[in-house]
Write a protein that holds these residues in place. Structure first.
Motif, PDB file in Angstrom:
ATOM      1  N   THR A   1      -9.468   2.700  -8.374  1.00 43.37           N
ATOM      2  CA  THR A   1      -9.996   1.324  -8.419  1.00 43.37           C
ATOM      3  C   THR A   1      -9.473   0.508  -7.242  1.00 43.37           C
ATOM      4  OG1 THR A   1     -10.274  -0.665  -9.772  1.00 43.37           O
ATOM      5  CG2 THR A   1      -8.115   0.403  -9.894  1.00 43.37           C
ATOM      6  N   SER A   2     -10.262  -0.460  -6.838  1.00 42.69           N
ATOM      7  CA  SER A   2      -9.802  -1.446  -5.858  1.00 42.69           C
ATOM      8  C   SER A   2      -9.809  -2.836  -6.465  1.00 42.69           C
ATOM      9  CB  SER A   2     -10.708  -1.437  -4.624  1.00 42.69           C
ATOM     10  OG  SER A   2     -10.619  -0.203  -3.977  1.00 42.69           O
ATOM     11  N   SER A   3     -10.061  -2.895  -7.763  1.00 41.93           N
ATOM     12  CA  SER A   3     -10.078  -4.204  -8.431  1.00 41.93           C
ATOM     13  C   SER A   3      -9.293  -4.123  -9.737  1.00 41.93           C
ATOM     14  CB  SER A   3     -11.519  -4.655  -8.684  1.00 41.93           C
ATOM     15  OG  SER A   3     -12.278  -3.607  -9.257  1.00 41.93           O
TER      16      SER A   3
ATOM     17  N   ILE B   1     -10.454   8.429 -14.048  1.00 41.44           N
ATOM     18  CA  ILE B   1     -11.279   7.232 -14.261  1.00 41.44           C
ATOM     19  C   ILE B   1     -11.640   6.614 -12.911  1.00 41.44           C
ATOM     20  CG2 ILE B   1     -11.266   4.873 -15.223  1.00 41.44           C
ATOM     21  CD1 ILE B   1      -9.174   5.856 -17.270  1.00 41.44           C
ATOM     22  N   GLY B   2     -12.851   6.106 -12.811  1.00 39.29           N
ATOM     23  CA  GLY B   2     -13.244   5.237 -11.681  1.00 39.29           C
ATOM     24  C   GLY B   2     -13.734   3.940 -12.304  1.00 39.29           C
ATOM     25  N   ALA B   3     -13.137   2.813 -11.964  1.00 41.97           N
ATOM     26  CA  ALA B   3     -13.493   1.566 -12.660  1.00 41.97           C
ATOM     27  C   ALA B   3     -13.337   0.374 -11.732  1.00 41.97           C
ATOM     28  CB  ALA B   3     -12.589   1.383 -13.878  1.00 41.97           C
ATOM     29  N   GLU B   4     -14.235  -0.580 -11.875  1.00 41.91           N
ATOM     30  CA  GLU B   4     -14.160  -1.767 -11.009  1.00 41.91           C
ATOM     31  C   GLU B   4     -14.665  -3.017 -11.723  1.00 41.91           C
ATOM     32  OE1 GLU B   4     -12.843  -1.537  -8.001  1.00 41.91           O
ATOM     33  OE2 GLU B   4     -13.356   0.426  -7.172  1.00 41.91           O
TER      34      GLU B   4
ATOM     35  N   GLY C   1     -18.254  -1.871 -13.804  1.00 47.02           N
ATOM     36  CA  GLY C   1     -18.407  -0.771 -14.759  1.00 47.02           C
ATOM     37  C   GLY C   1     -17.272   0.220 -14.633  1.00 47.02           C
ATOM     38  N   ALA C   2     -17.320   1.224 -15.489  1.00 47.57           N
ATOM     39  CA  ALA C   2     -16.268   2.257 -15.495  1.00 47.57           C
ATOM     40  C   ALA C   2     -16.855   3.583 -15.939  1.00 47.57           C
ATOM     41  CB  ALA C   2     -15.147   1.854 -16.455  1.00 47.57           C
ATOM     42  N   GLY C   3     -16.328   4.650 -15.364  1.00 50.12           N
ATOM     43  CA  GLY C   3     -16.716   5.997 -15.781  1.00 50.12           C
ATOM     44  C   GLY C   3     -15.469   6.858 -15.850  1.00 50.12           C
TER      45      GLY C   3
ATOM     46  N   THR D   1     -21.066  -0.069  -7.927  1.00 47.13           N
ATOM     47  CA  THR D   1     -19.861  -0.338  -8.731  1.00 47.13           C
ATOM     48  C   THR D   1     -18.634   0.319  -8.088  1.00 47.13           C
ATOM     49  OG1 THR D   1     -20.333   1.552 -10.164  1.00 47.13           O
ATOM     50  CG2 THR D   1     -21.126  -0.604 -10.915  1.00 47.13           C
ATOM     51  N   SER D   2     -18.698   0.531  -6.774  1.00 48.60           N
ATOM     52  CA  SER D   2     -17.570   1.036  -5.992  1.00 48.60           C
ATOM     53  C   SER D   2     -17.051   2.362  -6.566  1.00 48.60           C
ATOM     54  CB  SER D   2     -16.498  -0.055  -5.893  1.00 48.60           C
ATOM     55  OG  SER D   2     -15.505   0.312  -4.985  1.00 48.60           O
ATOM     56  N   ALA D   3     -15.769   2.435  -6.903  1.00 43.86           N
ATOM     57  CA  ALA D   3     -15.211   3.720  -7.365  1.00 43.86           C
ATOM     58  C   ALA D   3     -15.817   4.184  -8.688  1.00 43.86           C
ATOM     59  CB  ALA D   3     -13.697   3.607  -7.502  1.00 43.86           C
ATOM     60  N   ALA D   4     -16.579   3.325  -9.348  1.00 40.78           N
ATOM     61  CA  ALA D   4     -17.152   3.723 -10.647  1.00 40.78           C
ATOM     62  C   ALA D   4     -18.534   4.355 -10.520  1.00 40.78           C
ATOM     63  CB  ALA D   4     -17.222   2.508 -11.576  1.00 40.78           C
ATOM     64  N   THR D   5     -19.149   4.295  -9.310  1.00 45.74           N
ATOM     65  CA  THR D   5     -20.550   4.763  -9.265  1.00 45.74           C
ATOM     66  C   THR D   5     -20.671   6.241  -9.604  1.00 45.74           C
ATOM     67  OG1 THR D   5     -20.647   5.392  -6.899  1.00 45.74           O
ATOM     68  CG2 THR D   5     -21.198   3.096  -7.443  1.00 45.74           C
TER      69      THR D   5
END
Ligand code: UT7
Length: 352
Positions: A84-86, A141-144, A164-166, A287-291
């Motif tokens: 994440t960056s957020s 996890i990838g989430a932003e 979002g998050a995945g 969604t940045s790292a969450a896409t």
């Protein structure tokens, strides 16, 4: 000498906030249009976190689904990696908040800050831990909550992003599976093209910097576009060469969802037909790292991924950074340490 182990994905999940903001809604208060946003980026709408939603809470929602699919509990986790960056705070790391909220009492936890590329870096890292035996059950996890880092008056950035998050659960398997090849790239000389100038320790936030909007994400869209189209193609070629396979052997291409034009260009250049490409940027924006984990989880849920499939994950973003990974899924179900009684039907074939 220890032999290296293989890994596979045994669970997946994603969460997108309820609130959907359409292009038309943005056009009501910005000098933009649905037509411009769709034509230039392929984005139609995006999900935006509500006042009580944060990177931690969205991650937990995605992670709980992934763990349910894998038939494990938080107690089974050895390691949690969060791209994440957020994050909720600069300190403490959001990975520890998530570990605590999940009740993952045995797990180590760390955050990876690699812009939009973070999830691919995290999958490759998780595989190394599993391969060496350092960890067995890893939650990635990838989430932003990138909406809070945007200047909502800057039409050149705010229309492109969403929240979002995945998440996926990765576990060892004795079958041929896991990261077949990977490239992790970085070129810090391009830092200025995608940057939040203030808020870190170099330019701590001041009344002046906040008034100037320096704490918001700023992007040189054209430069990032050029960089993305080049690096997506190059890194995909590199991993295919490393693995000794061709683009025809890829079952599903799951690229970073920043712009439909970038995805279509990369697929066309690699000779991958669009039916083998996951593209959901129309519904979520960037969604940045969450896409990638959101796209991956959606593809699993839609039955687009079969056991034994070879997935190509390719990301790019701030840094500038890029990463590509060919991931082969186990062909036969693996036997996880724990399994819940009521399994989601979509997991049949992936776990025993
Ligand atoms: O996750 C990684 C980070 N991000 C990316 O991957 C983004 C990569 N870049 C892109 O996707 C594209 O460059 C954009 C979608 C950001 C922009 O598309 P473009 O075709 O490169 O447009 P442009 O930047 O060349 O701008 C064209 C025009 C400009 O006006 P002038 O200077 O030609 O008069 C902009 O001011 O479009 C204007 N513009 C807008 N117009 C309406 C910029 N944003 C908007 C907007 N609505 N929202």
């Amino acid at each position: 000498m220890n032999t290296l182990r293989n890994s596979t994905i045994t669970g997946w999940g994603f969460y997108a906030p309820e609130r959907v903001v359409t292009n038309d809604e943005l056009a009501e208060r910005l000098d933009t249009s649905d037509e411009w946003i769709r034509t230039r980026s392929g984005i139609g709408e995006r999900h935006i976190a509500g006042p009580d939603e944060f990177t931690s809470t969205m991650s937990v929602r995605a992670a709980e689904r992934a763990m349910e699919r894998a038939g494990i509990t938080a107690h089974d986790l050895d390691l949690i990696l969060v791209a994440t960056s957020s994050p909720d705070y600069l300190t403490p790391p959001v990975s520890s908040q998530i570990q605590d909220m999940l009740g993952a009492d045995r797990a180590g936890a760390m955050s990876l800050v690699v812009g939009c590329t973070g999830f691919v870096y995290a999958v490759v890292t998780a595989h190394q831990f599993i391969a060496t035996g350092a960890a067995s059950t890893v939650l990635v996890i990838g989430a932003e909550t990138i909406s809070r880092n945007l200047n909502w008056e800057d039409r050149s950035t705010c229309v492109l992003f969403g929240d979002g998050a995945g998440a996926v659960v990765m576990q060892p398997t004795e079958q041929e599976a896991g990261v077949m090849a990977h490239v992790l790239g970085s070129d810090g000389s391009g830092a200025e093209h995608l940057i939040q100038n203030s808020g870190g320790t170099r330019n701590p936030p001041t009344a002046e910097s906040i008034a100037a909007g320096d704490n918001y994400l700023q992007m040189n869209g054209r430069e990032v576009f050029k960089f993305a189209t080049t690096k997506m193609g190059e890194s995909l070629d590199q991993v295919l060469a490393q693995a000794g396979i061709t683009a025809d052997d890829i079952d599903l291409f799951i690229p970073h969802q920043a712009n439909a034009r970038i995805i279509e260009y990369a697929a066309q250049k690699a000779g991958i037909p669009m039916e083998k490409v996951v593209m959901n940027v129309e519904r979520y924006g960037n969604t940045s790292a969450a896409t990638i984990p959101i796209a991956l989880a959606e593809a699993f849920e839609a039955g687009r991924i079969k056991p034994g499939d070879t997935l190509a994950l390719v990301g790019f973003g701030a840094g500038l950074t890029w990463a590509a990974c060919l991931f082969q899924l186990a062909a036969e179900p693996i036997a996880p340490s724990r399994r819940r009684k009521h399994q989601h039907p979509a997991v049949e074939g992936f776990i025993a």
